[in-house]
Design a protein around this motif. Structure first.
Motif, PDB file in Angstrom:
ATOM      1  N   ASN A 244     -42.324 -11.396  43.355  1.00  0.00           N
ATOM      2  CA  ASN A 244     -43.055 -12.429  44.088  1.00  0.00           C
ATOM      3  C   ASN A 244     -43.885 -13.267  43.119  1.00  0.00           C
ATOM      4  O   ASN A 244     -43.695 -13.193  41.898  1.00  0.00           O
ATOM      5  N   GLU A 357     -37.439 -18.675  48.122  1.00  0.00           N
ATOM      6  CA  GLU A 357     -36.152 -18.304  48.685  1.00  0.00           C
ATOM      7  C   GLU A 357     -35.214 -17.726  47.626  1.00  0.00           C
ATOM      8  O   GLU A 357     -34.383 -16.871  47.921  1.00  0.00           O
ATOM      9  N   GLN A 359     -35.967 -15.752  45.386  1.00  0.00           N
ATOM     10  CA  GLN A 359     -36.384 -14.388  45.059  1.00  0.00           C
ATOM     11  C   GLN A 359     -36.086 -13.432  46.211  1.00  0.00           C
ATOM     12  O   GLN A 359     -36.881 -12.558  46.525  1.00  0.00           O
ATOM     13  N   ASP A 360     -34.928 -13.597  46.837  1.00  0.00           N
ATOM     14  CA  ASP A 360     -34.631 -12.839  48.049  1.00  0.00           C
ATOM     15  C   ASP A 360     -34.142 -11.428  47.776  1.00  0.00           C
ATOM     16  O   ASP A 360     -34.125 -10.592  48.681  1.00  0.00           O
ATOM     17  N   THR A 366     -36.201  -5.942  51.229  1.00  0.00           N
ATOM     18  CA  THR A 366     -34.986  -5.971  52.049  1.00  0.00           C
ATOM     19  C   THR A 366     -34.226  -4.653  52.054  1.00  0.00           C
ATOM     20  O   THR A 366     -33.286  -4.482  52.843  1.00  0.00           O
TER      21      THR A 366
END
Length: 489
Positions: A244, A357, A359-360, A366
């Motif tokens: 992040n 976005e 850095q998904d 996730t």
């Protein structure tokens, strides 16, 4: 010779009518005069009304009329009774006693209110809690000392003094040291996330205190995401756990046993990104048998001032290191157990979710990609073991361990048969390395130290498949019952 007696009721003084002597006949009634209101200017009253009243009285007495009766006092007029006057004077004296010397007031309630204000936003699971709580305690103690003379005999005051002493002993707070200020503007520290987050809440900018998230990786490897999802993954090679705007964490996993999909972490890289005046960018890197207590540039802290905005604390030489980033309210634990590394992170949700976005791909956010998972997302032993491993409790999955002996070994350190217990069993069956038992136990300890919500420390399987084979399902229920007893007793 007898003296002549003055008749009763005859007026005397300036209001007496002039004449040769006492009249023997009734005097004619005086002519009426226009009535004038008595003037009370300057506190004086005119004498004419009282003199006018004396004339008819003397005439009536001379005519042999009944003696004059004392006029009846009208209610509400005239001087008040003496007791009432004394009571009024006493009340006024008490009310205005402070005009001469105002006694000091006991301000213990103000001291207590300030202490609650200083500590209401603190979280005991957050790094820096003890330091801030001790500051607030010292401020509380100083406030009670300043009002001690005025609070003599006050039970609330003496109870507060005893309570402060007990709390300072429990938290190992020294009596000398910095204190907190009740003014949020004064205590605002841009490099202390807890400080300015609490100040925003105190000013009404935020309705709720900041929410913290937990992520952990250990063993084969087993992943616990920010959403408390538990997964067992392959993820061989380098994978980002966090990426992040404030922090990047990358792990590298290698095969544990040749020919098996089981992997474990042997390298961890952590990047604390530069943050205004708080710290420059700092990089930490650990590999198997090299768990340094310093960043790659040789420093052990970041930022100016004391305490530091970023610092490293070595808990056990070569085995356990902690990193505390005050400026973003984040704590990182890195351990080496056997040949492999474990990781645990607590971070404010607002910062953990601050990414672009692009850095998904973040395992803590996730989870592992579906193709990299070797369980069904619940960490259940029946799914984890897979078709390639024996299902019989007596048949060894790896030399030295059967399902039964692995369960007994893990149960020694983890009496609650939750996901961590099942992960321990799985690791023993797939690797035969007893160090994975310590890894699972340490991972659970890290959860208890960093996870902000106690009711979520333990995760249990959602179906009967979660119970280890060879054990009845009631063993999991018994573990849950024990957990409930521990929480409520």
């Amino acid at each position: 010779m007898m003296k002549k007696k003055r008749k009763r009721g005859a007026p005397s003084g300036p209001c007496r009518r002039p004449g040769p002597g006492p009249a023997t006949a009734p005097a004619p009634p005086p002519s009426p005069e226009p009535t004038r209101a008595a003037w009370t200017g300057m506190g004086l009253r005119a004498a004419s009304p009282s003199c006018a009243a004396a004339a008819p009285a003397s005439a009536a007495a001379a005519a042999g009329a009944e003696p004059r009766r004392r006029p009846r006092r009208r209610p509400g007029l005239g001087p008040p009774p003496l007791a009432l006057l004394l009571l009024l004077l006493l009340s006024l004296g008490l009310l205005h006693a402070g005009d001469c010397q105002q006694p000091a007031q006991c301000r213990i309630q103000k001291c207590t209110t300030d202490f609650v204000s200083l500590t209401s936003h603190l979280n005991s699971a957050v790094d820096g809690f003890d330091s801030e709580f001790c500051k607030a305690l010292r401020a509380y103690a100083g406030c009670t000392q300043r009002t001690s003379k005025a609070c003599r005999g006050n039970l609330v005051y003496h109870s507060a003094v005893l309570g402060i002493s007990d709390l300072m002993s429990q938290r190992n707070c020294s009596k000398d040291g910095p204190t907190s200020s009740t003014n949020p503007e004064v205590t605002h520290d841009p490099c202390n996330y807890h400080s300015h987050a609490g100040a925003r809440e105190h000013r009404g900018g935020d309705q709720n205190p900041p929410n913290y998230l937990f992520c952990g990786l250990f063993g084969d490897p087993h992943l616990r995401t920010f959403k408390d999802h538990f997964q067992t993954c392959k993820v061989e090679g380098a994978w980002p756990l966090i990426d992040n705007n404030y922090l990047s964490v990358q792990v590298t996993n290698v095969p544990v046993v040749p020919g098996s999909s089981a992997t474990a972490t042997n390298k961890i890289t952590i990047i604390f990104k530069a943050h205004r005046e708080c710290t420059d960018q700092k990089v930490y890197q650990a590999v198997t048998d090299d768990l340094p207590a310093a960043f790659v540039d040789g420093s052990t802290s970041g930022g100016d001032g004391d305490p530091k905005s970023l610092r490293i604390v070595e808990r056990e030489s070569g085995r356990s290191v902690e990193m505390h980033a005050r400026y973003m309210g984040t704590t990182v634990f890195v351990r080496q157990l056997g040949r492999y590394l474990t990781l645990a992170i607590r971070m404010p949700e607002a910062l953990a979710m601050a990414y672009e976005e692009s850095q998904d791909l973040q395992l803590c956010v996730t989870g592992c990609p579906l193709g990299e998972r070797i369980d069904d997302g619940q960490g259940q032993v029946s799914a984890i073991l897979g078709p390639g491993l024996p299902r019989s409790p007596a048949a060894p999955a790896w030399p030295g361990y059967t399902l039964e002996t692995a369960s007994a070994r893990c149960h020694e350190q983890m009496p609650v048969k939750d996901i961590y217990f099942q992960s321990c069993v799985f690791d023993l069956l797939t690797t035969g390395d007893a160090n994975f038992t310590a890894a699972a136990h340490s991972a659970l300890e890290d959860v208890e130290a960093l996870h902000p919500r106690k009711e979520r420390w333990h995760i249990f399987p959602s179906s009967a498949r979660g119970a280890p084979r060879g054990r009845p399902l009631s063993s999991v229920s018994l573990g849950l019952t024990c957990l409930i007893l521990v929480v409520f007793l």
